[in-house]
Design a protein around this motif. Structure first.
Motif, short mmCIF file in Angstrom:
data_model
loop_
_atom_site.label_atom_id
_atom_site.label_comp_id
_atom_site.label_asym_id
_atom_site.label_seq_id
_atom_site.Cartn_x
_atom_site.Cartn_y
_atom_site.Cartn_z
N MET A 61 8.43 -9.66 5.55
CA MET A 61 9.50 -8.69 5.32
C MET A 61 8.88 -7.31 5.03
O MET A 61 8.00 -7.17 4.18
N LEU A 62 9.33 -6.32 5.75
CA LEU A 62 8.81 -4.97 5.57
C LEU A 62 9.41 -4.31 4.33
O LEU A 62 10.56 -4.56 3.97
N LYS A 91 5.90 -3.08 12.34
CA LYS A 91 5.60 -1.64 12.23
C LYS A 91 6.66 -0.94 11.37
O LYS A 91 7.84 -1.27 11.42
N ASP A 92 6.22 0.05 10.58
CA ASP A 92 7.19 0.90 9.89
C ASP A 92 7.96 1.71 10.93
O ASP A 92 7.36 2.40 11.77
N ASP A 127 20.36 -2.29 9.93
CA ASP A 127 20.66 -3.48 10.73
C ASP A 127 19.90 -3.46 12.05
O ASP A 127 19.56 -4.52 12.60
N ALA A 128 19.62 -2.26 12.56
CA ALA A 128 18.86 -2.14 13.82
C ALA A 128 17.36 -2.39 13.59
O ALA A 128 16.63 -2.62 14.56
N GLY A 129 16.93 -2.33 12.33
CA GLY A 129 15.54 -2.65 12.05
C GLY A 129 14.74 -1.58 11.36
O GLY A 129 13.55 -1.77 11.07
N SER A 130 15.35 -0.43 11.06
CA SER A 130 14.60 0.62 10.38
C SER A 130 14.36 0.25 8.92
O SER A 130 15.28 -0.17 8.22
N ASN A 131 13.12 0.42 8.47
CA ASN A 131 12.81 0.14 7.06
C ASN A 131 12.43 1.40 6.29
O ASN A 131 12.26 1.35 5.08
#
Length: 228
Positions: A1-2, A169-170, A187-191
């Motif tokens: 988990m990022l 990847k960040d 939700d799209a994956g941006s952390n």
């Protein structure tokens, strides 16, 4: 988990008290400070350069300066930003023809390297070679050059596509992000979330930072479960 990372954009701060504003954000839970460097060429605006970053670095111990280089010829400024205490040097792929060698130059100066794409640039320009070499990928959800623009939702699928190719990847999103739009990005994956006005102008900026972070953590937990 990022890790969820909140990077308040100082473009929305009081520049007359820049160091104090950055410290206020760090005390409020921000991991990074997003420093928008504009040269008046790549974008039609001028903000700050290495001398100001150097002052902030000296005045705010422990600061992680996430330097978003909205500049032409980004190769020219690596040494200056490194000397000023920059932690991450993020350049636009639209501004260079040699991204991999630039990433190496950034790493050689001890900084993390980020690559950014503007709203009209497809995510395919972030090749597997470029994305693997970079430490972070930035998807702009407004046109670079000024703050306070409206979030461009059509950019969000690029985050999903990049997350699918670079699961560890960040991935940063910048532009019009706040409590009402962060969910789509997370939700799209941006952390890594950049927010300016939504944090600096809030009555409770610490609460906004915590809320943004919680939304990203919840999305990251779901993504991690789906990958397991």
């Amino acid at each position: 988990m990022l890790k969820a990372i909140i990077s308040p954009s100082v473009l929305a701060s009081d520049f007359g008290q820049l160091s104090a504003e950055c410290k206020r954000m760090m005390d409020g839970g921000a991991e990074w400070l997003h420093m928008d460097v504009m040269d008046g060429h790549f974008v039609p605006n001028i903000t700050m350069g290495a001398p100001i970053l150097s002052c902030v670095h000296k005045g705010v111990p422990g600061i992680f300066m996430d330097c978003h280089m909205m500049v032409s010829e980004p190769e020219k400024w690596v040494d200056d930003i490194a000397n000023a205490g920059g932690s991450l040097y993020c350049f636009h792929l639209e501004a260079t023809s040699a991204p991999t060698s630039l990433i190496q130059k950034i790493h050689d100066r001890g900084m993390k390297a980020g690559v950014a794409i503007s709203p009209d640039t497809p995510s395919s320009v972030v090749t597997n070679e470029i994305g693997s070499a970079a430490d972070m990928i930035l998807v702009m959800t407004v046109y670079p050059g000024r703050g306070g623009q409206k979030f461009i939702e059509r950019c969000v699928p690029k985050v999903s596509e990049l997350r699918a190719r670079f699961p560890d990847k960040d991935i940063e999103v910048d532009g019009g992000v706040g409590p009402t739009t962060v969910g789509k990005c997370a939700d799209a994956g941006s952390n890594v979330i950049v927010a300016g006005t939504a944090i600096f102008s809030a009555d409770d900026p610490n609460g906004v930072i915590a809320s943004l972070k919680s939304t990203v953590n919840t999305a990251q937990e779901k993504i991690a479960q789906e990958r397991a």
